[in-house]
Design a protein around this motif. Structure first.
Motif, mmCIF file in Angstrom:
data_model
loop_
_atom_site.group_PDB
_atom_site.id
_atom_site.type_symbol
_atom_site.label_atom_id
_atom_site.label_comp_id
_atom_site.label_asym_id
_atom_site.label_seq_id
_atom_site.Cartn_x
_atom_site.Cartn_y
_atom_site.Cartn_z
ATOM 1 N N VAL A 9 1.047 -0.923 -0.135
ATOM 2 C CA VAL A 9 0.066 0.354 0.118
ATOM 3 C C VAL A 9 0.939 1.389 -0.313
ATOM 4 O O VAL A 9 0.533 2.076 -0.585
ATOM 5 C CB VAL A 9 -2.015 0.059 1.388
ATOM 6 C CG1 VAL A 9 -1.157 1.416 1.549
ATOM 7 C CG2 VAL A 9 -2.056 -1.371 1.290
ATOM 8 N N LEU A 10 1.790 1.192 1.020
ATOM 9 C CA LEU A 10 2.619 2.484 0.966
ATOM 10 C C LEU A 10 3.486 2.931 -0.940
ATOM 11 O O LEU A 10 3.739 3.863 -1.680
ATOM 12 C CB LEU A 10 3.776 2.533 2.061
ATOM 13 C CG LEU A 10 3.082 2.508 3.237
ATOM 14 C CD1 LEU A 10 4.526 1.980 4.390
ATOM 15 C CD2 LEU A 10 2.462 4.384 3.638
ATOM 16 N N THR A 11 4.271 1.605 -1.316
ATOM 17 C CA THR A 11 4.853 1.970 -2.199
ATOM 18 C C THR A 11 3.649 1.955 -3.845
ATOM 19 O O THR A 11 4.207 2.755 -4.494
ATOM 20 C CB THR A 11 5.020 0.379 -2.610
ATOM 21 O OG1 THR A 11 5.798 0.116 -1.651
ATOM 22 C CG2 THR A 11 5.728 0.908 -4.304
ATOM 23 N N LEU A 12 2.271 2.237 -3.630
ATOM 24 C CA LEU A 12 1.708 2.819 -4.146
ATOM 25 C C LEU A 12 1.332 4.087 -3.982
ATOM 26 O O LEU A 12 1.269 4.593 -5.209
ATOM 27 C CB LEU A 12 -0.083 1.877 -4.514
ATOM 28 C CG LEU A 12 -0.073 0.121 -4.924
ATOM 29 C CD1 LEU A 12 -1.035 -0.752 -4.663
ATOM 30 C CD2 LEU A 12 0.428 0.582 -6.476
ATOM 31 N N GLY A 13 0.758 3.674 -3.364
ATOM 32 C CA GLY A 13 0.839 5.141 -2.610
ATOM 33 C C GLY A 13 2.344 6.449 -3.156
ATOM 34 O O GLY A 13 1.904 7.485 -3.274
ATOM 35 N N VAL A 14 3.302 6.206 -2.946
ATOM 36 C CA VAL A 14 4.458 6.440 -3.028
ATOM 37 C C VAL A 14 4.837 6.515 -4.590
ATOM 38 O O VAL A 14 4.828 8.048 -4.870
ATOM 39 C CB VAL A 14 5.568 6.322 -2.958
ATOM 40 C CG1 VAL A 14 6.969 6.652 -3.661
ATOM 41 C CG2 VAL A 14 5.907 5.772 -1.338
ATOM 42 N N LEU A 15 4.477 5.630 -5.501
ATOM 43 C CA LEU A 15 4.232 5.620 -6.805
ATOM 44 C C LEU A 15 2.729 6.800 -7.745
ATOM 45 O O LEU A 15 3.731 7.298 -8.501
ATOM 46 C CB LEU A 15 4.317 4.089 -7.373
ATOM 47 C CG LEU A 15 4.821 3.524 -7.807
ATOM 48 C CD1 LEU A 15 4.427 1.882 -7.783
ATOM 49 C CD2 LEU A 15 6.270 3.922 -8.651
ATOM 50 N N TYR A 16 1.732 6.670 -7.222
ATOM 51 C CA TYR A 16 1.128 7.466 -7.371
ATOM 52 C C TYR A 16 1.550 9.189 -7.298
ATOM 53 O O TYR A 16 1.410 9.720 -7.897
ATOM 54 C CB TYR A 16 -0.764 7.528 -6.140
ATOM 55 C CG TYR A 16 -1.213 8.419 -7.001
ATOM 56 C CD1 TYR A 16 -2.030 8.435 -7.937
ATOM 57 C CD2 TYR A 16 -1.757 9.660 -5.885
ATOM 58 C CE1 TYR A 16 -2.488 9.318 -7.858
ATOM 59 C CE2 TYR A 16 -2.377 10.426 -6.162
ATOM 60 C CZ TYR A 16 -3.508 10.765 -7.234
ATOM 61 O OH TYR A 16 -3.523 11.229 -6.692
ATOM 62 N N ILE A 17 2.131 9.461 -6.257
ATOM 63 C CA ILE A 17 1.939 10.581 -5.601
ATOM 64 C C ILE A 17 3.517 10.909 -6.739
ATOM 65 O O ILE A 17 3.223 12.192 -7.022
ATOM 66 C CB ILE A 17 2.816 10.972 -4.232
ATOM 67 C CG1 ILE A 17 1.658 10.638 -2.993
ATOM 68 C CG2 ILE A 17 3.961 12.389 -3.798
ATOM 69 C CD1 ILE A 17 2.374 11.005 -1.630
ATOM 70 N N LEU A 18 4.340 10.660 -7.260
ATOM 71 C CA LEU A 18 5.067 10.335 -7.592
ATOM 72 C C LEU A 18 4.991 11.165 -9.592
ATOM 73 O O LEU A 18 5.448 11.851 -9.918
ATOM 74 C CB LEU A 18 6.213 9.417 -8.104
ATOM 75 C CG LEU A 18 7.385 9.767 -6.869
ATOM 76 C CD1 LEU A 18 7.980 8.010 -6.995
ATOM 77 C CD2 LEU A 18 7.825 10.881 -6.978
ATOM 78 N N ILE A 19 3.909 10.124 -9.968
ATOM 79 C CA ILE A 19 2.935 10.218 -10.776
ATOM 80 C C ILE A 19 2.621 11.059 -11.315
ATOM 81 O O ILE A 19 2.616 11.882 -12.087
ATOM 82 C CB ILE A 19 2.406 8.260 -11.722
ATOM 83 C CG1 ILE A 19 2.821 8.154 -11.542
ATOM 84 C CG2 ILE A 19 1.531 9.198 -12.930
ATOM 85 C CD1 ILE A 19 2.274 5.754 -12.025
ATOM 86 N N ALA A 20 1.366 10.821 -10.577
ATOM 87 C CA ALA A 20 0.612 12.668 -9.620
ATOM 88 C C ALA A 20 1.426 13.752 -9.289
ATOM 89 O O ALA A 20 1.485 14.891 -10.824
ATOM 90 C CB ALA A 20 -0.187 12.651 -8.869
ATOM 91 N N SER A 21 2.059 14.209 -9.730
ATOM 92 C CA SER A 21 3.369 15.133 -9.129
ATOM 93 C C SER A 21 4.063 15.358 -10.464
ATOM 94 O O SER A 21 4.545 16.692 -11.254
ATOM 95 C CB SER A 21 4.844 14.746 -8.650
ATOM 96 O OG SER A 21 3.884 14.672 -7.039
ATOM 97 N N ALA A 22 4.458 14.335 -11.422
ATOM 98 C CA ALA A 22 5.206 14.673 -13.286
ATOM 99 C C ALA A 22 4.239 15.330 -13.807
ATOM 100 O O ALA A 22 3.914 15.646 -14.580
ATOM 101 C CB ALA A 22 5.595 13.051 -13.296
ATOM 102 N N LEU A 23 2.352 15.131 -13.555
ATOM 103 C CA LEU A 23 2.133 15.007 -14.672
ATOM 104 C C LEU A 23 1.550 16.539 -14.299
ATOM 105 O O LEU A 23 1.152 17.279 -15.442
ATOM 106 C CB LEU A 23 0.487 14.201 -14.322
ATOM 107 C CG LEU A 23 0.703 13.057 -14.662
ATOM 108 C CD1 LEU A 23 -0.624 11.527 -14.543
ATOM 109 C CD2 LEU A 23 1.004 12.896 -16.617
ATOM 110 N N MET A 24 1.609 17.087 -12.896
ATOM 111 C CA MET A 24 1.099 18.011 -12.615
ATOM 112 C C MET A 24 2.303 19.182 -13.196
ATOM 113 O O MET A 24 1.973 20.631 -13.276
ATOM 114 C CB MET A 24 1.288 18.400 -11.062
ATOM 115 C CG MET A 24 -0.241 18.301 -10.083
ATOM 116 S SD MET A 24 -0.958 18.304 -9.303
ATOM 117 C CE MET A 24 0.733 16.892 -7.828
ATOM 118 N N TYR A 25 2.977 18.728 -13.125
ATOM 119 C CA TYR A 25 3.963 19.762 -13.267
ATOM 120 C C TYR A 25 4.322 20.013 -15.221
ATOM 121 O O TYR A 25 5.087 20.593 -15.091
ATOM 122 C CB TYR A 25 5.626 18.952 -13.178
ATOM 123 C CG TYR A 25 7.253 19.788 -13.090
ATOM 124 C CD1 TYR A 25 7.314 20.673 -12.590
ATOM 125 C CD2 TYR A 25 8.026 19.287 -14.401
ATOM 126 C CE1 TYR A 25 8.587 21.845 -12.474
ATOM 127 C CE2 TYR A 25 8.691 19.915 -15.068
ATOM 128 C CZ TYR A 25 9.627 20.945 -14.190
ATOM 129 O OH TYR A 25 10.313 21.395 -14.814
#
Length: 189
Positions: A9-25
Motif C-alpha cells: 500500500v505504501l509503495t502504491l501511494g508513493v508511486l501515485y504521488i510521483l506520477i501525479a506530481s510529474a503530470l502536474m509539473y
C-alpha cells in the motif's frame, strides 16, 4: 502477511504521488497557444472583497496574456463562498478592469462552487463549441482542470500562475486527493 500488505500500500501511494506530481509539473510547464479564441480564469478564494494570493496570481497572469491578445473574451469563474463578500468572478472583474482590461471583454460565471462547476456553468455563459481556450490557474491545479475541461468538451490549453508559498504544501496535498475524486466522479451528466 500484514507487513507485505502495508509495504504494498505504501509503495502504491508513493508511486501515485510521483506520477501525479510529474503530470502536474508537465501540464503546468506546457507553453500556451498563441492564437486562442478566449481565456478562462478559474476562480479561487476571495478574502472579503480582495482576491486571495492564489487568485491574484491567476489574474496577474491572465492580465498579462490578455494584453498580448487584446481582441479575445475572458471568462472569469467562481461563485461566492459563505465568508466572501463578492463572487470570485466579480473579484476577477474588478482586478482586470483595474489592470486596464476593457470590461466589455469580460464574461462572468458567478454561480460555481467547484472546478467542475467552473467549466460546466461557463458553457452556459459563453459559446466555446469548436473554439480553443487558454485556461489560467495555479500550476498545481492545471492537470486536474485539464482533465475536467476535456471531459466537458473544452479544447483547453494551460497557462500556469505560480502557487503561493504560504499554501503550497496544503493545496498540493489536497490536490492528490482531488485528482482521484476527479477520475472517479467528475463527469458530464
Amino acid at each position: 502477511m500484514m507487513k507485505k500488505l502495508i509495504i504494498g500500500v505504501l509503495t502504491l501511494g508513493v508511486l501515485y504521488i510521483l506520477i501525479a506530481s510529474a503530470l502536474m509539473y508537465t501540464t503546468a510547464h506546457k507553453k500556451p497557444i498563441s492564437n486562442p479564441d478566449y481565456i478562462m480564469v478559474l476562480g479561487a478564494k476571495v478574502k472579503g472583497k480582495v482576491p486571495s494570493l492564489a487568485l491574484k496570481y491567476r489574474l496577474q497572469v491572465a492580465a498579462k496574456y490578455a494584453k498580448k491578445h487584446p481582441n479575445i473574451p475572458i471568462i472569469l469563474t467562481g461563485g461566492q463562498g459563505k465568508d466572501e463578500l463578492i463572487t470570485e468572478a466579480e473579484a476577477g472583474r474588478r482586478f482586470l478592469v483595474n489592470e486596464g482590461i476593457e470590461e466589455s471583454r469580460l464574461i462572468l460565471e458567478d454561480q460555481s462552487t467547484s472546478t467542475f462547476e467552473n467549466f460546466q456553468f461557463a458553457k452556459k455563459q459563453a459559446d466555446i463549441k469548436g473554439k480553443k481556450g487558454v485556461i489560467v490557474s495555479n500550476n498545481f491545479h492545471l492537470y486536474r482542470s485539464s482533465i475536467i475541461a476535456k471531459r466537458l468538451g473544452y479544447d483547453m490549453h494551460p497557462l500556469a500562475a505560480k502557487t503561493p508559498d504560504v499554501v503550497k504544501v496544503k493545496v498540493v496535498v489536497r490536490e492528490y486527493a482531488a485528482i482521484i475524486k476527479t477520475f472517479l466522479f467528475d463527469r458530464a451528466k
